[in-house]
Design an enzyme around this catalytic site. Structure first.
Site, PDB file in Angstrom:
ATOM      1  N   SER A 127      36.465  52.478 -43.883  1.00 10.27           N
ATOM      2  CA  SER A 127      35.870  52.664 -42.562  1.00 10.27           C
ATOM      3  C   SER A 127      36.093  54.075 -42.044  1.00 10.27           C
ATOM      4  O   SER A 127      37.108  54.715 -42.346  1.00 10.27           O
ATOM      5  CB  SER A 127      36.491  51.658 -41.582  1.00 10.27           C
ATOM      6  OG  SER A 127      36.155  51.970 -40.249  1.00 10.27           O
ATOM      7  N   TYR A 152      43.353  47.869 -37.325  1.00  9.57           N
ATOM      8  CA  TYR A 152      42.201  47.773 -38.222  1.00  9.57           C
ATOM      9  C   TYR A 152      42.151  48.978 -39.163  1.00  9.57           C
ATOM     10  O   TYR A 152      42.022  48.828 -40.385  1.00  9.57           O
ATOM     11  CB  TYR A 152      40.918  47.682 -37.400  1.00  9.57           C
ATOM     12  CG  TYR A 152      39.657  47.814 -38.226  1.00  9.57           C
ATOM     13  CD1 TYR A 152      39.289  46.813 -39.116  1.00  9.57           C
ATOM     14  CD2 TYR A 152      38.850  48.942 -38.122  1.00  9.57           C
ATOM     15  CE1 TYR A 152      38.140  46.927 -39.885  1.00  9.57           C
ATOM     16  CE2 TYR A 152      37.706  49.064 -38.883  1.00  9.57           C
ATOM     17  CZ  TYR A 152      37.342  48.058 -39.766  1.00  9.57           C
ATOM     18  OH  TYR A 152      36.217  48.187 -40.520  1.00  9.57           O
TER      19      TYR A 152
END
Length: 337
Positions: A127, A152
Site C-alpha cells: 500500500s 494498517y
C-alpha cells in the site's frame, strides 16, 4: 494456468479474478466475506465470477491455519495473488487485532502454503500507506519506509519483510505492489469516492478531512488490474546488480521485487470533489474537518521501475475514471432500488 486469488470478493480481487478468467486462466478464489463493509456487494461481485466455469470459490479465513494447509495441499496452484487484507487506515486504530489476524497471521499461512507446494510466483498487495511520515514526493520504491503512521501501514510493511525472508530462505519468487488510492466501478463503500457519491446524491453533508488539503494519487481500477496482471506474468528473480554495500529496497539478490502502482500524478481533494460534483450535477454540502490520526497529507507514486521493468504506466485521467464510476453507481443502485 491455475491461480489462487485471495480476497476474490473484494474490490481489486474481483476485478483481477474476472480479468484472469476472461483470458482463460483457472481461478480459485477465497474470501471470508467479513462485514467491514456491505456484504451484499461482495456477493454480487461473486455472482459475476461464478458464471465462469473455471472459477471456484471457497469461503474461508486466511488466519485459519489448518484450512490454509488443506487448501494448498489440494490446490496445485502455479501462481498466487494475495489481495485479502483487513483494509482501512482509521479502523486500524480502533481494532488493531483484526489487522494482525488477517494481514500478519494470514500472510504467514499464505507464505507457508506457497513454500511447501512449489508455487512459481506470489504477488501480494502492499500500500501507498507504507510511506508513512515521509514527505519526500514522489514516493519511490528506492526510499526507506521505516516510519509508518498507522497499524494498517505497519502490517503492510511486515508483509514486505516476511516476503523477502521467504525469498531468501526458500527461493520463493515474490513481488509486492504498493497500490495508490484505487477507485472505480464495484469499489469499496467505505472509501471516500464511494461515500462522497452516496451522500451528494442524498443531499447529505460529506466530511472533508484536513480541510480539503489532502493530495492523492488516484489510480483507476482498470489500470491497476492491467499492471497487476503484467507483474504476475513476470516472475521475480534475483537482481544481479544488487549490492549489500548500497542495498536497494526495491529489489534483492533473492527473487524479490517491489513496485509502486499509481497514476504518477497527484490531485488535491477539493479538485477531486469538484469533478465529482460536476459529474453528478449536484454540489456537495461539506463538513470541513481537521487531519485525522493515521492519515498522510499527500501520496504521489514514482512508477519508474514499473515502467522500466514491466513496461506499463497507468494513464486513465481522474475525470474519465470518475465518470465511469458514476455511471456504474447509478446503474447498480437503480437496479437495487
Amino acid at each position: 494456468m491455475r491461480i489462487l486469488v485471495t480476497g476474490a470478493a473484494g474490490f481489486i480481487g474481483f476485478h483481477l479474478s474476472k480479468a484472469l478468467l476472461e483470458r482463460g486462466d483457472t481461478v480459485v478464489g477465497i474470501d471470508n466475506l467479513n462485514d467491514y463493509y456491505d456484504v451484499q456487494i461482495k456477493k454480487d461481485r461473486l455472482a459475476i465470477l461464478e458464471a465462469f466455469d473455471q472459477f471456484e470459490f471457497k469461503l474461508m479465513d486466511m488466519a485459519d491455519r489448518p484450512a490454509m494447509e488443506e487448501l494448498f495441499k489440494k490446490g496445485r496452484f502455479k501462481r498466487v495473488v494475495n489481495l485479502a487484507a483487513q483494509a482501512g487506515v482509521r479502523y486500524s486504530i480502533e481494532n488493531p487485532h483484526a489487522y494482525v489476524d488477517s494481514n500478519v497471521v494470514g500472510f504467514v499461512n499464505l507464505l507457508e502454503g506457497c513454500r511447501h507446494t512449489g508455487v512459481q510466483h506470489l504477488v501480494f498487495a502492499s500500500s501507498s500507506s507504507i510511506y508513512g511520515a515521509s514527505t519526500k514526493v514522489p514516493y519511490s520504491v528506492a526510499d526507506r519506509v521505516d516510519h509508518p503512521v498507522s497499524i494498517y501501514a505497519a502490517s503492510k510493511k511486515s508483509n514486505e519483510l516476511m516476503a523477502h525472508s521467504y525469498a531468501h530462505l526458500f527461493d520463493l519468487a515474490v513481488t509486492g505492489i504498493r497500490y495508490f488510492t484505487v477507485y472505480g466501478p464495484w469499489g469499496r463503500p467505505d472509501m471516500a469516492f464511494f461515500k462522497f457519491t452516496n451522500k451528494i446524491l442524498k443531499d447529505e453533508p460529506i466530511d472533508v478531512y484536513n480541510y480539503g488539503r489532502h493530495r492523492r494519487d488516484f489510480t483507476y481500477i482498470d489500470d491497476v488490474i492491467e499492471g497487476t496482471v503484467r507483474v504476475l506474468d513476470r516472475v521475480a528473480c534475483g537482481d544481479t546488480e544488487w549490492s549489500s554495500d548500497d542495498p536497494n529496497p526495491q529489489s534483492s539478490y533473492a527473487p524479490y521485487r517491489i513496485y509502486n502502482l499509481g497514476n504518477n500524478s497527484t490531485v488535491e481533494l477539493m479538485d477531486y470533489i469538484k469533478t465529482l460534483e460536476e459529474l453528478l450535477g449536484k454540489e456537495a454540502k461539506k463538513n470541513m474537518r481537521p487531519l485525522q490520526p493515521g492519515d498522510v497529507i499527500e501520496t504521489y507514486a514514482d512508477v519508474e521501475s514499473l515502467v522500466n521493468e514491466i513496461g506499463f504506466q497507468p494513464k486513465t485521467t481522474t475525470r474519465e475514471g470518475l465518470s465511469r464510476f458514476v455511471d456504474w453507481y447509478r446503474d447498480y443502485y437503480d437496479m437495487k432500488a
